[in-house]
Design an enzyme around this catalytic site. Structure first.
Site, mmCIF file in Angstrom:
data_model
loop_
_atom_site.group_PDB
_atom_site.id
_atom_site.type_symbol
_atom_site.label_atom_id
_atom_site.label_comp_id
_atom_site.label_asym_id
_atom_site.label_seq_id
_atom_site.Cartn_x
_atom_site.Cartn_y
_atom_site.Cartn_z
ATOM 1 N NE ARG A 1 -4.586 14.148 14.372
ATOM 2 C CZ ARG A 1 -4.796 13.222 15.314
ATOM 3 N NH1 ARG A 1 -4.960 13.598 16.574
ATOM 4 N NH2 ARG A 1 -4.772 11.929 15.042
ATOM 5 C CG ASP B 1 0.735 15.030 25.193
ATOM 6 O OD1 ASP B 1 -0.471 15.119 25.494
ATOM 7 O OD2 ASP B 1 1.265 13.956 24.819
ATOM 8 N NE ARG C 1 -5.244 6.778 19.690
ATOM 9 C CZ ARG C 1 -5.516 8.019 20.055
ATOM 10 N NH1 ARG C 1 -6.226 8.247 21.147
ATOM 11 N NH2 ARG C 1 -5.089 9.041 19.352
ATOM 12 C CG HIS D 1 -0.267 10.826 18.073
ATOM 13 N ND1 HIS D 1 -1.056 10.247 17.098
ATOM 14 C CD2 HIS D 1 -1.117 11.545 18.857
ATOM 15 C CE1 HIS D 1 -2.323 10.590 17.306
ATOM 16 N NE2 HIS D 1 -2.388 11.381 18.356
ATOM 17 C CB CYS E 1 -1.699 16.487 20.854
ATOM 18 S SG CYS E 1 -1.383 15.777 22.478
ATOM 19 C CD GLN F 1 -1.916 15.742 17.611
ATOM 20 O OE1 GLN F 1 -2.859 15.049 17.924
ATOM 21 N NE2 GLN F 1 -2.036 17.036 17.375
HETATM 22 N N1 CP Z 1 -4.823 14.232 19.944
HETATM 23 C C1 CP Z 1 -5.420 13.033 19.903
HETATM 24 O O1 CP Z 1 -4.907 12.063 19.342
HETATM 25 O O2 CP Z 1 -6.636 13.020 20.493
HETATM 26 P P1 CP Z 1 -7.525 11.731 20.758
HETATM 27 O O3 CP Z 1 -6.836 10.924 21.823
HETATM 28 O O4 CP Z 1 -8.855 12.268 21.197
HETATM 29 O O5 CP Z 1 -7.629 10.936 19.486
HETATM 30 N N1 NVA Z 2 0.669 11.400 24.971
HETATM 31 C C1 NVA Z 2 -0.763 11.255 24.972
HETATM 32 C C2 NVA Z 2 -1.338 11.746 23.688
HETATM 33 C C3 NVA Z 2 -2.833 11.678 23.587
HETATM 34 C C4 NVA Z 2 -3.345 12.129 22.270
HETATM 35 C C5 NVA Z 2 -1.128 9.811 25.204
HETATM 36 O O1 NVA Z 2 -0.450 8.936 24.633
HETATM 37 O O2 NVA Z 2 -2.035 9.548 25.972
#
Ligand code: CP
Ligand code: NVA
Length: 318
Positions: A303, A235, A114, A141, A275, A144
């Site tokens: 997930r 989101d 990530r 993502h 999400c 997701q």
């Molecule tokens: N939806 C999602 O990716 O959540 P987290 O940021 O908690 O991993």
């Molecule tokens: N768009 C958000 C998604 C979090 C799961 C981010 O990137 O922070």
């Protein structure tokens, strides 16, 4: 093994050793096979033992769902994870990616990353000799999106003709929804303020992947976009890394909140997805988040199941 299981295994066996950097890295048949395997795993109709395989986790941003679901997925597959966060590795002290990737390839069987730039994943993919998995970048993502469409499939039993309307920022989540939706034949509309529309290159990429005559639409009018939707999705307005823009974005997105009035414009049995994490009172109203239409916790649970299926495929456990 049943013929359904055999079909799934043969569809997914070609993914052994592959990366999963983008929703576009899977084809339509592979995504449906992932859904079938996820369902088998979810209802304990199938057990997969990867035998002590190790997934490395490099998380440059916070995470609850992604991190924990990968950890639990590996535990359920008889493997384990190891935390490789920059704070506890030499990455944080500047060790080059090309060295880190080659060393970690000697210890781990796959790495979930990530981070901010998609380019960093591409660089890991170049230097590593093991699968690299996108656990969220600023661009996409993809894990997701797999859970999202599995949740929609569970509700409707078929994705043909489904209309998904995403209300909010044209961000990483929106990008993967467009690409994965196109591959699955889902009509996806992204409704954002003009200056927060998704990247045109991603919109074009999604359109180039469309199956079954689906459409990818961009709209600046959230109310008309919500009309007749089977799925309303939202989101956060400020993603990780954009915290300084929070108050500016609150103003820009004030008409882009999924509230009761907007839900009433959607199809009668429409579901609401997010999400998570959610900001109640901003992109989603408390009463919508807690309504019977909300499937956000099923979505979060999925997930785990889709990532277990994905890991089994990439690590060659089928
Ligand atoms: N939806 C999602 O990716 O959540 P987290 O940021 O908690 O991993
Ligand atoms: N768009 C958000 C998604 C979090 C799961 C981010 O990137 O922070």
């Amino acid at each position: 093994m049943s013929s359904v299981s055999q079909g799934v295994s043969s569809e997914l066996s070609s993914l052994k050793g592959s990366d999963f950097l983008s929703s576009a890295d899977l084809n339509t048949d592979q995504i449906f096979a992932i859904f079938e395997l996820s369902k088998q795993l979810k209802y304990s109709r199938r057990r997969i033992d990867l035998g002590n395989r190790v997934l490395g986790l490099i998380f440059q941003k916070a995470s609850t769902r992604t991190r924990v679901s990968f950890q639990v997925a590996m535990a359920r597959l008889g493997g384990q994870t190891v935390d490789l966060n920059p704070q506890v590795t030499q990455l944080g002290r500047g060790e080059p990616l090309q060295d880190t990737a080659r060393v970690l390839s000697r210890y781990c069987d796959a790495i979930a990353i990530r981070t901010y730039e998609q380019k960093e994943l591409i660089d890991y993919s170049y230097w590593a000799s093991i699968p690299i998995i996108n656990a969220l970048t600023d661009l996409e993502h993809p894990c997701q999106a797999l859970a999202d469409f599995m949740t929609i499939l569970e509700k409707y039993g078929d994705l043909k003709g489904i209309k998904l309307t995403y209300i909010g920022d044209g961000n990483n989540v929106a990008n993967s929804l467009m690409i994965c939706g196109a591959l699955l034949g889902v009509n996806v509309t992204i409704s954002s303020p003009k200056e927060f529309e998704p990247d045109k290159a991603i919109v074009n990429k999604a359109r180039s992947l469309i199956v079954n005559g689906a459409a990818i639409n961009i709209s600046n009018d959230p109310l008309s976009a919500a009309q007749g939707a089977n799925v309303l999705y939202t989101d956060v307005w400020a993603s990780m890394g954009q915290e300084k823009e929070q108050s500016f974005r609150e103003k820009a997105f004030e008409d882009f909140s999924v509230n009761k009035e907007m839900l009433q414009l959607a199809e009668k049995n429409a579901i609401v997805l997010h999400c998570l994490p959610a900001h109640r009172g901003e992109e989603i109203a408390e009463e919508v988040m807690e309504s019977d239409s909300s499937r956000v916790f099923d979505q979060a649970e999925n997930r785990l199941h889709v990532q277990q299926a994905l890991l089994a495929a990439l690590l060659g456990g089928l």
